[in-house]
Structures are given as C-alpha cells and as structure tokens.
Scaffold this active site. Structure first.
Site, PDB file in Angstrom:
ATOM      1  N   ASP A 127     -27.626  47.160   1.659  1.00 24.16           N
ATOM      2  CA  ASP A 127     -26.888  47.447   2.754  1.00 24.16           C
ATOM      3  C   ASP A 127     -27.784  46.994   4.140  1.00 24.16           C
ATOM      4  O   ASP A 127     -26.983  46.694   5.231  1.00 24.16           O
ATOM      5  CB  ASP A 127     -27.142  49.208   3.172  1.00 24.16           C
ATOM      6  CG  ASP A 127     -28.488  49.535   3.205  1.00 24.16           C
ATOM      7  OD1 ASP A 127     -29.525  48.678   3.125  1.00 24.16           O
ATOM      8  OD2 ASP A 127     -28.836  50.786   3.431  1.00 24.16           O
ATOM      9  N   HIS A 128     -28.844  46.292   4.063  1.00 23.57           N
ATOM     10  CA  HIS A 128     -29.727  45.840   5.216  1.00 23.57           C
ATOM     11  C   HIS A 128     -29.606  44.207   5.371  1.00 23.57           C
ATOM     12  O   HIS A 128     -29.701  43.693   6.413  1.00 23.57           O
ATOM     13  CB  HIS A 128     -31.046  45.965   5.147  1.00 23.57           C
ATOM     14  CG  HIS A 128     -31.572  47.285   5.647  1.00 23.57           C
ATOM     15  ND1 HIS A 128     -31.149  48.768   5.200  1.00 23.57           N
ATOM     16  CD2 HIS A 128     -32.463  47.691   6.477  1.00 23.57           C
ATOM     17  CE1 HIS A 128     -31.595  49.346   5.662  1.00 23.57           C
ATOM     18  NE2 HIS A 128     -32.863  48.813   6.454  1.00 23.57           N
ATOM     19  N   ASP A 184     -37.271  53.893   3.358  1.00 21.85           N
ATOM     20  CA  ASP A 184     -36.725  53.552   4.665  1.00 21.85           C
ATOM     21  C   ASP A 184     -36.980  54.919   5.719  1.00 21.85           C
ATOM     22  O   ASP A 184     -36.961  55.943   5.151  1.00 21.85           O
ATOM     23  CB  ASP A 184     -35.142  53.458   4.411  1.00 21.85           C
ATOM     24  CG  ASP A 184     -34.409  52.912   5.874  1.00 21.85           C
ATOM     25  OD1 ASP A 184     -34.521  51.866   5.962  1.00 21.85           O
ATOM     26  OD2 ASP A 184     -34.198  53.892   6.699  1.00 21.85           O
ATOM     27  N   ARG A 224     -32.397  53.989  16.993  1.00 21.90           N
ATOM     28  CA  ARG A 224     -33.583  53.206  17.212  1.00 21.90           C
ATOM     29  C   ARG A 224     -33.144  52.184  18.255  1.00 21.90           C
ATOM     30  O   ARG A 224     -32.183  51.512  18.149  1.00 21.90           O
ATOM     31  CB  ARG A 224     -34.272  52.989  16.047  1.00 21.90           C
ATOM     32  CG  ARG A 224     -35.622  52.420  16.190  1.00 21.90           C
ATOM     33  CD  ARG A 224     -36.419  52.279  14.908  1.00 21.90           C
ATOM     34  NE  ARG A 224     -36.698  53.486  14.585  1.00 21.90           N
ATOM     35  CZ  ARG A 224     -37.149  54.016  13.273  1.00 21.90           C
ATOM     36  NH1 ARG A 224     -37.034  52.910  12.081  1.00 21.90           N
ATOM     37  NH2 ARG A 224     -37.708  55.058  12.858  1.00 21.90           N
ATOM     38  N   SER A 267     -39.823  52.102  11.786  1.00 22.66           N
ATOM     39  CA  SER A 267     -39.422  51.679  10.373  1.00 22.66           C
ATOM     40  C   SER A 267     -40.387  51.743   9.518  1.00 22.66           C
ATOM     41  O   SER A 267     -41.548  51.481   9.496  1.00 22.66           O
ATOM     42  CB  SER A 267     -38.659  50.272  10.163  1.00 22.66           C
ATOM     43  OG  SER A 267     -37.695  50.385  11.054  1.00 22.66           O
ATOM     44  N   ARG A 308     -41.547  50.036   7.325  1.00 27.24           N
ATOM     45  CA  ARG A 308     -41.647  48.847   7.109  1.00 27.24           C
ATOM     46  C   ARG A 308     -43.099  48.134   6.415  1.00 27.24           C
ATOM     47  O   ARG A 308     -43.976  47.901   7.019  1.00 27.24           O
ATOM     48  CB  ARG A 308     -41.493  47.811   8.377  1.00 27.24           C
ATOM     49  CG  ARG A 308     -40.928  46.426   7.999  1.00 27.24           C
ATOM     50  CD  ARG A 308     -40.032  45.738   9.345  1.00 27.24           C
ATOM     51  NE  ARG A 308     -38.959  46.499   9.548  1.00 27.24           N
ATOM     52  CZ  ARG A 308     -38.291  46.580  10.648  1.00 27.24           C
ATOM     53  NH1 ARG A 308     -38.964  45.860  11.528  1.00 27.24           N
ATOM     54  NH2 ARG A 308     -37.194  46.894  10.796  1.00 27.24           N
TER      55      ARG A 308
END
Length: 798
Positions: free
Chosen positions: A132-133, A197, A484, A679, A681
């Site tokens: 999806d990203h 995520d 965000r 995020s 991340r």
C-alpha cells in the site's frame, strides 16, 4: 490513581470464579475462521492464572485483560507486583506472545530481510503483507496503479516470493491499505497483534490490542520469540452524550490530541469507556484509535459493543462474533471490570463536541472550526485552501464516504462546483467496490474528484502533485482527513500546510476554498446571487445492501501454507534490495563517541529517515541511509542537513556520518523532546547504526523509536537534567563511565548511566543520563542487535 467505574455492558460473572476449566474448548469456530480467531479458551485460562497472582478481587481494565492473557509466563512477569496493578504499570517488562503480525510493503522488506537471517521455514504466527505504501497518487486509480506496479515490480516480486515461501498472506498492490484490510479481515475483540506501521492501533476500533512496532519487533513474533513491552499505564477516556450534526468520530481524537499534545499519551494505552461509546460505529472507533498514534500512545482500544458484532457479521465473520459474544457474556473478558482504575481520566461530552481542525505541521495544534478563521488570520496562514483530500487509513470507511457524498449531492443540487482540486482514496477493494455499486464513486467523479488507487498515496508522501511545485517557496494550505501533517510529508514541499480534520469538513471546504469558511454557520454565494448553506451530512454506518468483495484478483489465498521450494532471490546489483550483514557485537569496552550533530526542536522519524521518494529504497539499507537526518535542524547554526567536521569543514549530515565511519570514529547525536515521534520507521534506527552511530542522547524519546534503537544495538539515553543539553556542543567527546557495570547487572543498576563530556579545549565534566534497558535488551546490545540475538538462539536450539 483516579478511579472510574466502568459500566457493565454485558452480564459478567465474578472475577474470582475459576475460569480455566470452564473455558476449555467452548469457543470453537469453523476451520476456515480459526487462524483469524483469538484462542479465547487459552486466553481465559491464562487470565485465570493472572488473577490468582494478583488476587481475585483486583479489577482490571480491558487493556490489561488482553495484555496479561497474552503473557508467556504470568508468574515471571507479575511475581514482583505484590498483587497490585499499580506495581506493574509503567514499571514491569511484560513478555508477550502476540496472535498475529501485519506488515506494510515499505517496512515489510526490512522485516523479512531480518526474518530470513533466522533460518526458519515458516512463521510462528499468522502474518500478512500489504502493498500500500509504494503506489503514487496522481491521475487516478487505473493509471497510477499500472505505473507503480511497473516501477516497484522487483520489490513486489520479492515480497510475494517471501509470502509464498513462508506461508504469509500477500495482499498485492491495489488491494487496499493495511489498516483497513486488517479491520475488515483480521481485527477481532481480544486479539493482540503487532504491525510494522505506527497506525496499527486502528485495529483497536474492533476491540483489539494492536501495537505499531519496527521490523525487528515483528521478527520476535514471527519467530515465536517472546516480545517484550514495558507495561503501559492506562489512560481512560470517558465518552458521554452522542455525536450529532457536523461532529464526527474524527473530532474526538483531534480534540484529544489538542488536550494531551503529541507526548501526552506516551507510555499509555488509551482505553475508551462510558455511555457514549455505544453510540459510535465500529469504523468510527477505528478512526479514533488510528490517530491515537499522534499523541504517542502505545495503542488505543474499545470495549466490545453491538457495533462490533454488526461489523463482524457484515464483514462475513459471524462465527467469530458468536465466539466473542460467548466469551464476553460468560466472563466479561472483552470489557473492563467494574471498578477498574485508570492512571488518568479525560472526559469528552460528544453532545457538546465541535468539529476541530488540527495543524499546521503538528497533529496536536487543535482549533475548533468556530475559531479557525480568526486563528488563521491571526497566525498569517494562507487565505485560501489549495486542495482537499479525503480517505486514507484514518477515514475511508463506508460511513465516511457516504457522509461526504451527502454533502456533494447538496452542492450538486444547488449547482455548486468544487473550487479546488479534490482527491478521494478508498481504503480497500471492498470499500471501493461497494461505493462503486452504490453510486458514490460516480457522484465523486461527476463532481470533479480524482479517485485514487486503494493505497496510502498522498497521506504518506506518495503524491505526484502538479498544481504546486515541490520547490515552491510560497506557503499553501491543504485540508485532509489524514492523521499526520509534518513538514513536506504529503507533497515534498516544506511550505505546504496540512490541516487535519474530518472528511465532512474537507468536502465542504472544496466548495469555498476560503480558510475563513465555516460550513456550520456560513453560506456560499451562488451564481444567481442567492445564498446556499449546507445541511449537516448524513451517512450510513454500514451499507444497507451489504459489502461486496470486488475484483477477486486483489484477494490472496485465505490460508497459505509454506512452500520451502520457493526461491527468494536478491540480486547483488539491485539498488532496491540488499541482503543484510550482521552488525558487530559490543566490544565489552566503554563507548567513546564524538557529537556529530546537536538537533534543535521537533525531530520526527520523517526528519531522521525521510519518506516520499526515499520509500523505494526501504529494502536497501545502504541506499536509504543517504537520507539519514537530512530534515534535522542544526541547533548551533539553524541549518537543515548541515553538520561540521572536527576541523570546521561543512558536510551534509549523512556525508559526515559516512566520513566518520570510514575513519573509524563512532558518533553520537544529541536532541530534544519526543525524538523519533511519528511513523514506526525502523530505518530511523537502522541507518544511524549502519553509518557508525553508537548513542542517541535526548531529552525524551517517542516509544517506538526508542525500542527500535535498542533492537539495532544502539544505546538510547536521556538527560537526567535537561539543562545538560545546553552544555554539550558538536565535536565534544562523550565517553560512558559505567556502561560495563550496567551491562554486567543486566540493566538493573537503577536506570542511571554516567558519561564524561570532554570539550575541544580539553576541559571535561560528568553528567548523569538515564536508560531503560531491560535484561533482554541488554542481550540485544551485547549481540549487536536483536536479530543477532534471535539468530544465535535459533542456532543453539537446532
């Protein structure tokens, strides 16, 4: 602690009753649902053991019930509690066995590259991959998807082959956004799930405990290694009244973000309760939980409701709803005990709640719509809105889309046309197909909207925006229903102000474009000279004709089995994927590091490891490391992406890191509050470690990022006295004094670590820092990383 009595929504038997024998085997579901149903019998039995340790009269919150029932060994985790939850919250480390793992494509690459090093033939728990990203939004779903699939074929092929080899469900590009798919298929009351995520807590809208983590944490669950979490405190949010008019579930969390700030939920699970809960839709609860990540919360959750049961049934999970009903009616498992205590309580009256707009540049700057226009003028924000965007994982439910369409139809009937670009992002193929069948997509498109692919798109920086150049120095404002809004996040332009609000407010705003416009009170002039005023939007919680699946090619095999014969190939020449080399273990010596950079102000994971165009390198650690801290502001010069060598020569931040790494000079970064906000991340921890970093010393950390640093063998420290931040300069030599002692004591040294600061002129002083290293995290540090440690354990057991 504040005591809040939680209403008994279902009849529950006394907590003192022995549950283990009665729970055995009575929550069976058909075979095809078993991998998606929490092991309720096992969880009830485990919770019975917990109650015996704590004392049967100790009331528990819902969050604690779910967490404690997933403990690997309740005796080990809770033995020192002396029967009080107050001795657990915020103090004890819990070793947990999650039920499921979900990974989005950007973070799945590194998670799977790490998992591959462990040598296992399959995952220990059910897992899923969601593409999806990496899909860029621009022209519309069909064109964008074709381009993105072609651009990212190597990565998608890698992820698909990993799914086939290890028996992981693979949801390909165009199938939808991870959090919407999880809500529709996997989230279940009482479930405990990890997701790579930060907005994984979205699943809490369906009564789960779903926690955003880095890839190394996901590998814990994928390998069956106990996953460790410092027991969160519990923040209770009591909801009273009922939403009406223009107010929506999004306004609950935008208001709460304003009350608590981006750090207010750090170290807490947010648990909602009160009579107002039963008035919300399941997807509305998911919206609230989703954006709980913006207050720093570990996760958020809701007690089991009729709305949950309806949603499970409508998403073809009726047998799971029956099991949840049974376990809750028998034991009250899916709700807080009567008299449960919260560490803090915030109350929100839904009947009085006004729509809020949050931003710019931070999700906690919250302004009620009635004051937004005057605030915009006072702050000098742009007078006009340049674009409106709805959808995303936060707000792409059927309810959101139907309410937006009700606004559009009012405008259409009055002859109004949108004045600014309008983009719509469906959350999943199921949502897209259902709103297409019901005519919603046709209404969007007839009224000028561009319907994008079922993917994250503009929300996470995958927006090829054409109306405003990325290099533009003029400030512009966009209204979005996203979660965000940090600088440059959406379109790569640091001057784009993203104002977060409900889809209702965004949709109404496209017909005015005026920052001073309030659709609740204001009218719009029509071409015929008359005035038009919107009526409050109307929508359906669930589609009256049910959901439809849509295109079958977007759905994976329901219960894939591992195929060991599948080869997972990574070309040494690839610039997108790179196999990992283990980080070196700790030398056993004290750390001696030079300050490479002193960071000023907000430093999110977007600042540390930028997204957007960099997302394509998520599977290639060396290439993506060239973006490390390029968004950070140098405290001493005010410059962005600028650091200075010991002789005063200027470099880009990653370039200086590379130079010092080649010189064998370990380095440290010093920063301010909530470092690593945003995020989940993992590269924000991986890249500094890869480039030679040893320590990150800050005023405070965001939870996920601090954990990610530990997982990669970095040493995260906080100032015992925040004023010491001002005493340190770039180039200073920072040397630990009692690290070896802390390691020898397995982290149990009182949480303190002394360091010596030596200035360039040779003068020196000592300061006290704090650490939160657990026994297991000390082992990660000694081994060089958590993956090294897990790999060593697996090798020893074979």
């Amino acid at each position: 602690m504040l005591r809040a009595k939680v209403p008994q929504l279902f009849t529950a038997r006394a907590a003192s009753r022995s549950l283990a024998t009665q729970a055995s085997g009575i929550y069976e579901v058909p075979q095809e649902y078993q991998s998606r149903t929490p092991p309720y019998s096992k969880l009830i039995s485990k919770l019975d053991a917990v109650r015996k340790i704590l004392g049967n009269d100790q009331p528990l919150t819902l969050a604690e019930k779910i967490l404690y029932s997933h403990l690997v060994d309740p005796e080990e985790s809770l033995a020192s509690s002396n029967g009080k939850v107050s001795n657990i919250r915020g103090l004890q480390y819990l070793k947990l066995n999650p039920d499921r793992v979900a990974m989005q494509d950007a973070s799945a690459q590194m998670a799977l590259l790490q998992f591959m090093t462990c040598g296992m033939s399959s995952t220990a728990v059910p897992a899923s991959i969601h593409c999806d990203h990496l899909i860029v939004g621009k022209d519309g779903a069909e064109q964008d998807l074709v381009k993105s699939v072609a651009t990212n074929k190597e990565v998608f092929d890698f992820l698909q082959s990993c799914g086939e080899k290890y028996g992981i469900q693979f949801w390909g590009p165009g199938s939808g956004i991870i959090h919407q798919i999880v809500l529709e298929n996997f989230s279940v009351p009482g479930l405990m799930m990890l997701g790579t995520d930060s907005h994984t807590p979205n699943a809490g809208g369906l009564g789960a405990i779903a926690i955003g983590v880095g890839g190394a944490d996901a590998v814990d669950a994928l390998t069956g290694t106990p996953w460790e979490l410092k027991a969160p405190k519990i923040l209770g949010v009591k909801l009273t009244g009922q939403l009406s008019g223009w107010s929506s579930p999004k306004d609950v969390i935008t208001k709460l973000a304003g009350l608590l700030t981006v750090r207010g939920g750090t170290g807490y699970i947010v648990e909602y309760f009160g009579e107002g809960v039963k008035t919300l839709s399941c997807t509305g609860m998911a919206t609230i939980c989703n954006m709980g990540a913006e207050i720093g919360a570990t996760t958020s959750t809701f007690p089991y409701q009729e709305a949950h049961k309806r949603y499970l049934i409508e998403t073809k999970r009726g047998p799971i709803a029956q099991a949840a009903d049974s376990v809750n009616n028998s034991y009250g498992f899916l709700q807080a005990d009567k008299g449960a205590e919260y560490d803090k309580v915030v109350e929100i009256n839904l009947s009085e709640l006004e729509p809020h707009v949050n931003g710019p540049f931070t999700p906690d700057l919250s302004t009620p719509i009635s004051k937004f226009g005057e605030t915009a003028k006072k702050e000098g924000w742009p007078e006009q809105v340049s674009a409106g965007l709805i959808g995303s994982c936060t707000n792409s439910s059927y309810q959101d889309m139907s309410r937006a369409v009700s606004i559009i139809k009012q405008a259409e009937a009055a002859g109004l046309k949108p004045k600014i670009p309008f983009f719509v992002t469906p959350g999943s193929e199921q949502i897209r197909a259902t709103i297409e069948r019901d005519g919603l997509i046709d209404t969007f498109e007839k009224n000028g909207a561009i319907v994008l692919a079922n993917a994250c798109g503009p929300c996470i920086g995958q927006w090829d925006r054409t109306d405003v150049p990325k290099t533009s120095t003029e400030t512009n404002a966009i209204f979005t229903s996203f979660n965000r809004n940090f600088r440059a996040r959406n379109d790569g332009n640091r001057n784009t102000m993203n104002f977060l609000t409900s889809p209702d407010m965004v949709t109404a705003m496209i017909y005015s474009g005026d920052m001073n416009y309030n659709p609740i009170t204001d009218s719009i002039k029509l071409e015929n000279g008359e005035s038009f005023k919107f009526q409050p939007p109307q929508g359906e919680d669930l589609p009256s004709h049910g959901f439809i699946r849509g295109r079958e090619e977007f759905y994976p095999e329901a219960n894939p089995q591992p195929k060991p014969e599948v080869q997972v190939n990574v070309s040494p020449e690839s610039d997108r994927l790179q196999l990992l080399d283990p980080f070196k273990p700790w030398s056993g010596e004290e750390l001696s590091t030079n300050v490479l950079l002193k960071v000023e102000g907000k430093c999110t994971t977007d600042h540390i490891s930028a997204a957007g165009a960099w997302l394509k390198y998520k599977g290639h650690l060396e290439n993506i490391s060239y973006n490390t801290l390029i968004g950070a502001v140098n405290k001493e010069t005010g410059e962005v992406n600028k650091a200075y060598d010991l002789n005063g020569d200027a470099y880009g931040i990653p370039e200086l890191m590379i130079k010092w790494k080649e010189e064998g000079r370990p380095w440290i970064v010093v920063a301010e509050h909530n470092y690593g906000e945003g995020s989940a991340r993992e590269h924000a921890a991986l890249s500094p470690r890869f480039l030679g970093g040893s320590i990150i010393l800050v005023k405070s950390f965001a939870r996920i990022h601090e954990t990610n640093l530990k997982k990669q063998g970095m040493l995260p420290l906080t100032f015992a006295d925040e004023a010491d931040y001002d005493r340190i300069s770039s180039g200073d030599l920072i040397t630990t004094i009692d690290l070896a002692d802390m390691i020898a004591k397995e982290g149990n040294n009182g949480g303190n670590l002394r360091v010596k600061v030596t200035k360039k002129d040779g003068t020196s002083f000592e300061i006290l820092t704090k650490h939160t290293m657990s026994k297991d995290q000390v082992e990660f540090f000694k081994a060089g990383s958590a993956i090294n440690y897990i790999g060593n354990l697996k090798k020893q057991s074979n």
